[in-house]
Design a protein around this motif. Structure first.
Motif, PDB file in Angstrom:
ATOM      1  N   ILE A  48       0.873  -1.178   0.105  1.00 47.19           N
ATOM      2  CA  ILE A  48       0.045  -0.074  -0.132  1.00 47.19           C
ATOM      3  C   ILE A  48       0.993   1.318   0.169  1.00 47.19           C
ATOM      4  O   ILE A  48       0.851   2.356  -0.774  1.00 47.19           O
ATOM      5  CB  ILE A  48      -0.905   0.158   1.184  1.00 47.19           C
ATOM      6  N   ALA A  49       1.913   1.169   0.976  1.00 45.61           N
ATOM      7  CA  ALA A  49       2.708   2.387   0.949  1.00 45.61           C
ATOM      8  C   ALA A  49       3.606   2.522  -0.384  1.00 45.61           C
ATOM      9  O   ALA A  49       3.629   3.714  -0.781  1.00 45.61           O
ATOM     10  CB  ALA A  49       3.905   2.134   2.296  1.00 45.61           C
ATOM     11  N   LEU A  50       4.049   1.588  -0.967  1.00 45.24           N
ATOM     12  CA  LEU A  50       4.789   1.725  -2.212  1.00 45.24           C
ATOM     13  C   LEU A  50       3.936   2.251  -3.372  1.00 45.24           C
ATOM     14  O   LEU A  50       4.228   2.743  -4.033  1.00 45.24           O
ATOM     15  CB  LEU A  50       5.527   0.372  -2.522  1.00 45.24           C
ATOM     16  N   GLY A  51       2.804   1.496  -3.500  1.00 45.26           N
ATOM     17  CA  GLY A  51       1.650   2.106  -4.640  1.00 45.26           C
ATOM     18  C   GLY A  51       1.428   3.543  -4.367  1.00 45.26           C
ATOM     19  O   GLY A  51       1.504   4.283  -5.622  1.00 45.26           O
ATOM     20  N   ARG A  52       1.306   3.990  -3.090  1.00 43.30           N
ATOM     21  CA  ARG A  52       1.052   5.249  -2.770  1.00 43.30           C
ATOM     22  C   ARG A  52       2.438   6.334  -3.490  1.00 43.30           C
ATOM     23  O   ARG A  52       2.284   7.106  -3.920  1.00 43.30           O
ATOM     24  CB  ARG A  52       0.809   5.655  -1.477  1.00 43.30           C
ATOM     25  N   GLN A  53       3.420   5.785  -2.934  1.00 39.41           N
ATOM     26  CA  GLN A  53       4.839   6.365  -3.453  1.00 39.41           C
ATOM     27  C   GLN A  53       4.914   6.373  -4.888  1.00 39.41           C
ATOM     28  O   GLN A  53       5.298   7.328  -5.288  1.00 39.41           O
ATOM     29  CB  GLN A  53       6.066   5.789  -2.649  1.00 39.41           C
ATOM     30  N   ALA A  54       4.601   5.206  -5.438  1.00 37.06           N
ATOM     31  CA  ALA A  54       4.739   5.469  -7.022  1.00 37.06           C
ATOM     32  C   ALA A  54       3.820   6.451  -7.806  1.00 37.06           C
ATOM     33  O   ALA A  54       4.513   6.811  -8.542  1.00 37.06           O
ATOM     34  CB  ALA A  54       4.435   3.871  -7.484  1.00 37.06           C
ATOM     35  N   VAL A  55       2.801   6.624  -7.254  1.00 35.57           N
ATOM     36  CA  VAL A  55       1.879   7.550  -7.630  1.00 35.57           C
ATOM     37  C   VAL A  55       2.596   9.242  -7.282  1.00 35.57           C
ATOM     38  O   VAL A  55       2.603  10.108  -8.237  1.00 35.57           O
ATOM     39  CB  VAL A  55       0.457   7.521  -7.264  1.00 35.57           C
ATOM     40  N   GLU A  56       2.973   9.284  -6.149  1.00 33.03           N
ATOM     41  CA  GLU A  56       3.399  10.470  -5.820  1.00 33.03           C
ATOM     42  C   GLU A  56       4.761  10.715  -6.393  1.00 33.03           C
ATOM     43  O   GLU A  56       5.167  12.123  -6.706  1.00 33.03           O
ATOM     44  CB  GLU A  56       3.552  10.533  -4.401  1.00 33.03           C
ATOM     45  N   ASP A  57       5.450   9.811  -6.815  1.00 32.92           N
ATOM     46  CA  ASP A  57       6.672  10.194  -7.767  1.00 32.92           C
ATOM     47  C   ASP A  57       6.449  10.232  -9.266  1.00 32.92           C
ATOM     48  O   ASP A  57       7.406  10.467 -10.126  1.00 32.92           O
ATOM     49  CB  ASP A  57       7.592   8.734  -7.548  1.00 32.92           C
ATOM     50  N   VAL A  62       2.317   1.369 -12.922  1.00 29.53           N
ATOM     51  CA  VAL A  62       2.729   0.625 -11.820  1.00 29.53           C
ATOM     52  C   VAL A  62       2.525  -1.015 -11.765  1.00 29.53           C
ATOM     53  O   VAL A  62       1.179  -1.409 -12.180  1.00 29.53           O
ATOM     54  CB  VAL A  62       2.050   1.328 -10.591  1.00 29.53           C
ATOM     55  N   VAL A  63       3.335  -1.786 -11.780  1.00 26.20           N
ATOM     56  CA  VAL A  63       3.434  -3.174 -11.996  1.00 26.20           C
ATOM     57  C   VAL A  63       3.470  -3.958 -10.292  1.00 26.20           C
ATOM     58  O   VAL A  63       4.368  -3.838  -9.736  1.00 26.20           O
ATOM     59  CB  VAL A  63       4.438  -3.561 -12.722  1.00 26.20           C
ATOM     60  N   ALA A  64       2.382  -4.589 -10.282  1.00 27.80           N
ATOM     61  CA  ALA A  64       2.089  -5.386  -9.053  1.00 27.80           C
ATOM     62  C   ALA A  64       2.660  -6.911  -9.335  1.00 27.80           C
ATOM     63  O   ALA A  64       2.150  -7.607 -10.306  1.00 27.80           O
ATOM     64  CB  ALA A  64       1.021  -5.379  -8.471  1.00 27.80           C
ATOM     65  N   VAL A  65       3.705  -7.370  -8.685  1.00 28.51           N
ATOM     66  CA  VAL A  65       4.153  -8.622  -9.117  1.00 28.51           C
ATOM     67  C   VAL A  65       4.133  -9.374  -7.753  1.00 28.51           C
ATOM     68  O   VAL A  65       4.683  -9.382  -6.905  1.00 28.51           O
ATOM     69  CB  VAL A  65       5.843  -8.639  -9.284  1.00 28.51           C
ATOM     70  N   GLY A  66       3.031 -10.448  -7.730  1.00 34.15           N
ATOM     71  CA  GLY A  66       2.719 -11.368  -6.674  1.00 34.15           C
ATOM     72  C   GLY A  66       1.493 -11.850  -6.883  1.00 34.15           C
ATOM     73  O   GLY A  66       1.100 -12.293  -7.987  1.00 34.15           O
ATOM     74  N   GLY A  67       0.799 -12.160  -5.654  1.00 34.19           N
ATOM     75  CA  GLY A  67      -0.446 -12.711  -5.882  1.00 34.19           C
ATOM     76  C   GLY A  67      -1.722 -11.832  -5.747  1.00 34.19           C
ATOM     77  O   GLY A  67      -1.218 -10.570  -5.795  1.00 34.19           O
ATOM     78  N   ASP A  68      -2.753 -12.009  -5.657  1.00 32.53           N
ATOM     79  CA  ASP A  68      -3.903 -11.388  -5.584  1.00 32.53           C
ATOM     80  C   ASP A  68      -3.966 -10.370  -4.377  1.00 32.53           C
ATOM     81  O   ASP A  68      -4.234  -9.149  -4.248  1.00 32.53           O
ATOM     82  CB  ASP A  68      -5.149 -12.112  -5.065  1.00 32.53           C
ATOM     83  N   THR A  70      -1.060  -8.945  -3.054  1.00 35.51           N
ATOM     84  CA  THR A  70      -0.080  -7.980  -3.689  1.00 35.51           C
ATOM     85  C   THR A  70      -0.847  -7.057  -4.402  1.00 35.51           C
ATOM     86  O   THR A  70      -0.488  -5.624  -4.089  1.00 35.51           O
ATOM     87  CB  THR A  70       1.024  -8.584  -4.283  1.00 35.51           C
ATOM     88  N   LEU A  71      -1.506  -7.592  -5.362  1.00 38.14           N
ATOM     89  CA  LEU A  71      -2.125  -6.553  -6.296  1.00 38.14           C
ATOM     90  C   LEU A  71      -3.293  -5.851  -5.609  1.00 38.14           C
ATOM     91  O   LEU A  71      -3.277  -4.608  -5.747  1.00 38.14           O
ATOM     92  CB  LEU A  71      -2.868  -7.517  -7.182  1.00 38.14           C
ATOM     93  N   SER A  72      -3.896  -6.281  -4.743  1.00 36.68           N
ATOM     94  CA  SER A  72      -4.719  -5.535  -3.679  1.00 36.68           C
ATOM     95  C   SER A  72      -4.113  -4.258  -2.993  1.00 36.68           C
ATOM     96  O   SER A  72      -4.651  -3.310  -2.877  1.00 36.68           O
ATOM     97  CB  SER A  72      -5.696  -6.454  -2.670  1.00 36.68           C
ATOM     98  N   GLU A  73      -2.988  -4.740  -2.396  1.00 37.36           N
ATOM     99  CA  GLU A  73      -2.328  -3.697  -1.683  1.00 37.36           C
ATOM    100  C   GLU A  73      -1.733  -2.663  -2.743  1.00 37.36           C
ATOM    101  O   GLU A  73      -2.017  -1.370  -2.077  1.00 37.36           O
ATOM    102  CB  GLU A  73      -1.279  -4.477  -0.973  1.00 37.36           C
ATOM    103  N   VAL A  74      -1.229  -2.861  -3.651  1.00 33.86           N
ATOM    104  CA  VAL A  74      -0.919  -1.812  -4.463  1.00 33.86           C
ATOM    105  C   VAL A  74      -1.951  -1.074  -5.242  1.00 33.86           C
ATOM    106  O   VAL A  74      -1.808   0.003  -5.124  1.00 33.86           O
ATOM    107  CB  VAL A  74       0.198  -2.497  -5.926  1.00 33.86           C
ATOM    108  N   ALA A  75      -3.094  -1.581  -5.359  1.00 36.53           N
ATOM    109  CA  ALA A  75      -4.126  -0.900  -5.754  1.00 36.53           C
ATOM    110  C   ALA A  75      -4.639   0.144  -4.789  1.00 36.53           C
ATOM    111  O   ALA A  75      -5.266   1.291  -5.242  1.00 36.53           O
ATOM    112  CB  ALA A  75      -5.253  -1.907  -6.422  1.00 36.53           C
ATOM    113  N   ASN A  76      -4.610  -0.426  -3.784  1.00 41.16           N
ATOM    114  CA  ASN A  76      -5.240   0.394  -2.357  1.00 41.16           C
ATOM    115  C   ASN A  76      -4.113   1.624  -2.498  1.00 41.16           C
ATOM    116  O   ASN A  76      -4.510   2.775  -2.401  1.00 41.16           O
ATOM    117  CB  ASN A  76      -5.161  -0.220  -1.226  1.00 41.16           C
ATOM    118  N   GLY A  77      -2.931   1.445  -2.453  1.00 43.84           N
ATOM    119  CA  GLY A  77      -2.106   2.542  -2.518  1.00 43.84           C
ATOM    120  C   GLY A  77      -2.220   3.708  -3.709  1.00 43.84           C
ATOM    121  O   GLY A  77      -2.252   4.618  -3.470  1.00 43.84           O
ATOM    122  N   VAL A  78      -2.482   3.023  -4.681  1.00 42.02           N
ATOM    123  CA  VAL A  78      -2.562   3.597  -6.016  1.00 42.02           C
ATOM    124  C   VAL A  78      -3.880   4.608  -5.762  1.00 42.02           C
ATOM    125  O   VAL A  78      -3.842   5.705  -6.153  1.00 42.02           O
ATOM    126  CB  VAL A  78      -2.874   2.883  -7.246  1.00 42.02           C
TER     127      VAL A  78
END
Length: 306
Positions: A48-57, A62-68, A70-78
């Protein structure tokens, strides 16, 4: 790339997800998507924190690499960062990968930068109750459960000595043990349910709220099509006792659940569920809180690519 330069994409990798055969995922990224930056999650919730940072940067993809999860966490951060215009790509490298099931993931990771593969994707959102009584909020792309399956998930995540030993031996063994222990004591529960604002009292074994037809690594409730755009698939399992649940679970594992009289499906825009004894709420594979909980479609859509 030169120091200080940012690539066209960033890969957020969960190194604990799944098993990569042959080349490791880092080697694949370096070979097939060398222009992308690569970040690694270090603990649950870090995506979640990294997804948010990717948008801010300012990354456009933004590519989530892992299972569902991981995708969910990155999507939440975005989404928390207001990144609805960011392309969210997914490399299914976890245990379940239900979001990508039925799709054709790119053979070469460079294809994730091909905008011809973009598709608009609904996002579900859920509001739930945290252990301290405050209200929490999450977005989801795959599924949520309340009832037997979420109780099994809660048992599986408990940090008991027996769980720790079983998980060290074999994760599937630990999951099976959690399922057997839960089912041995399970009783259907009375809930107050609202589907699109229509209230009712139900005795249920499980309630699933789905954005894709698959859960738990390719299982379905008998339907392999997702709900219509703008809708959630609310699936109730009702009218079965312990023996009936065991038989139904066997049919689900065999892919033969279609038409079972205990399965009640309805496409809806909103779901609300509450119970006298609070039930755990599972969101994209993670126990996030308990009932009461409300589910709906987020007003914005994500651009996703697999």
């Amino acid at each position: 790339m030169a120091a200080g330069e940012r690539g066209p994409a960033v890969c957020i990798v969960n190194p604990a997800s799944g098993v990569q055969r042959g080349r490791t995922i880092e080697q694949r990224i370096a070979t097939e998507l060398p222009e992308a930056d690569c970040w690694f999650t270090r603990h649950p919730g870090h995506g979640i924190a990294l997804g948010r940072q990717a948008v801010e940067d300012g990354y456009g993809t933004v590519v989530a690499v892992g299972g569902d999860g991981t995708l969910s966490e990155v999507a939440n951060g975005v989404l928390v960062a207001g990144g609805e215009k960011v392309r969210l790509a997914y490399v299914p490298a976890g245990t379940c990968n239900d979001f990508a099931r039925g799709l054709r993931p790119v053979a070469d990771l460079g294809g994730l930068l091909d905008r011809a593969r973009d598709r608009e994707t609904d996002v579900g959102e859920v509001t739930f109750t945290r252990p301290d009584g405050t209200r929490g909020h999450r977005y989801f792309l795959v599924s949520c459960t309340v009832g037997l399956i979420s109780v099994i998930g809660q048992r599986f995540t408990e940090k008991t000595p027996a769980n720790r030993v079983l998980k060290r031996l074999n994760l599937q063994l630990a999951e099976t043990a959690s399922s057997i222990r839960t089912l041995a004591r399970w009783r259907p529960v009375a809930v107050r349910l609202e589907l699109d604002g229509e209230p009712s009292h139900q005795i249920i074994t499980n309630l699933a709220v789905l954005k894709v037809p698959y859960f738990a690594g390719g299982l379905t409730f008998g339907r392999a099509e997702p709900p219509r755009a703008g809708y959630l698939d609310a699936v109730r399992v009702a009218g079965v006792g312990r023996a009936g649940v065991a038989g139904l679970m066997w049919r689900v594992f065999r892919g033969a659940a279609a038409g079972h009289p205990a399965i009640h499906r309805q496409e809806v825009r909103t779901v609300r569920v509450d119970a006298d004894s609070p039930l755990p709420v599972e969101v994209d594979g993670e126990i996030v809180g308990r009932t009461p909980a409300e589910f709906s479609i987020h007003q914005s859509r994500l651009t996703t690519v697999v």
